[in-house]
Scaffold this motif. Structure first.
Motif, PDB file in Angstrom:
ATOM      1  N   LEU A 166      46.522  48.289  39.814  1.00  0.00           N
ATOM      2  CA  LEU A 166      45.731  47.091  40.068  1.00  0.00           C
ATOM      3  C   LEU A 166      44.299  47.562  40.300  1.00  0.00           C
TER       4      LEU A 166
ATOM      5  N   GLU B  31      39.950  46.299  40.651  1.00  0.00           N
ATOM      6  CA  GLU B  31      38.924  45.270  40.674  1.00  0.00           C
ATOM      7  C   GLU B  31      37.859  45.635  39.657  1.00  0.00           C
TER       8      GLU B  31
ATOM      9  N   THR C 270      44.965  38.906  37.478  1.00  0.00           N
ATOM     10  CA  THR C 270      45.857  38.371  38.511  1.00  0.00           C
ATOM     11  C   THR C 270      45.110  37.613  39.596  1.00  0.00           C
ATOM     12  N   ASP C 271      43.784  37.814  39.678  1.00  0.00           N
ATOM     13  CA  ASP C 271      42.989  37.107  40.681  1.00  0.00           C
ATOM     14  C   ASP C 271      41.534  37.076  40.220  1.00  0.00           C
TER      15      ASP C 271
ATOM     16  N   LYS D  12      37.875  36.520  41.844  1.00  0.00           N
ATOM     17  CA  LYS D  12      37.089  36.386  43.065  1.00  0.00           C
ATOM     18  C   LYS D  12      35.656  36.015  42.681  1.00  0.00           C
TER      19      LYS D  12
ATOM     20  N   VAL E 230      40.551  40.819  39.534  1.00  0.00           N
ATOM     21  CA  VAL E 230      41.613  41.804  39.745  1.00  0.00           C
ATOM     22  C   VAL E 230      42.431  41.890  38.459  1.00  0.00           C
TER      23      VAL E 230
ATOM     24  N   ASP F 124      45.602  43.832  36.313  1.00  0.00           N
ATOM     25  CA  ASP F 124      46.884  44.512  36.483  1.00  0.00           C
ATOM     26  C   ASP F 124      47.247  45.210  35.177  1.00  0.00           C
TER      27      ASP F 124
END
Length: 151
Positions: free
Chosen positions: A77, A79, A112-113, A115, A120, A122
């Motif tokens: 994972l 950023e 997956t995210d 921000k 993020v 994966d």
């Protein structure tokens, strides 16, 4: 009756599902899957699961995550700064992208995210960390040709 052994080329029909019953892949409506047993073309649990089968035989095999796509790895994972994305691209959760490593090899990642200043990503295989269940039907077995043929 011939039974599958390492080195044989086999054809199988299969239905792959997760432990909750969700189908993730199937050969239904397609040609059977063909591969050489023991050659590393398949996940280890599938490869070993067909050994000993005969043509026409059907069976269900459960494959642990370790014998499938391995455990989920948190170190895969990462950023990625939002300002590294093209300005016209709007990253969204679930979006699959392709990244390149330092050697120029491409690999898929999934968002997956999202921000405010980073996304993020994966890089795990989508089935990493999951136990898999396969219903398999052996369609054909071709033994490996001997390297030396007697005259």
């Amino acid at each position: 009756m011939q039974q599958v052994k390492n080195g044989d080329t086999v054809k199988v029909h299969y239905h792959g599902k997760l432990t909750d019953g969700t189908t993730f892949d199937s050969s239904e409506g397609r040609e059977p899957l063909e591969f050489e047993v023991g050659a590393g073309m398949m996940i280890p649990g599938f490869d070993s699961g067909v050994v000993g089968m005969s043509v026409g035989e059907k069976k269900t095999i459960n494959i642990s995550a370790e014998e499938a796509y391995g455990p989920f790895q948190d170190d895969l994972l990462m950023e990625f700064p939002m300002d590294r994305f093209p300005p016209d691209m709007k990253p969204e959760v679930g979006m699959t992208l392709s990244m390149s490593n330092g050697q120029g090899q491409q690999f898929p990642v999934v968002i997956t995210d999202v921000k405010e200043d980073a996304v993020v990503l994966d890089a795990n295989h989508p089935l990493a960390g999951k136990e898999l269940i396969f219903d398999i039907e052996m369609v054909n077995i071709e033994g490996k040709s001997p390297l030396i043929i007697m005259p």
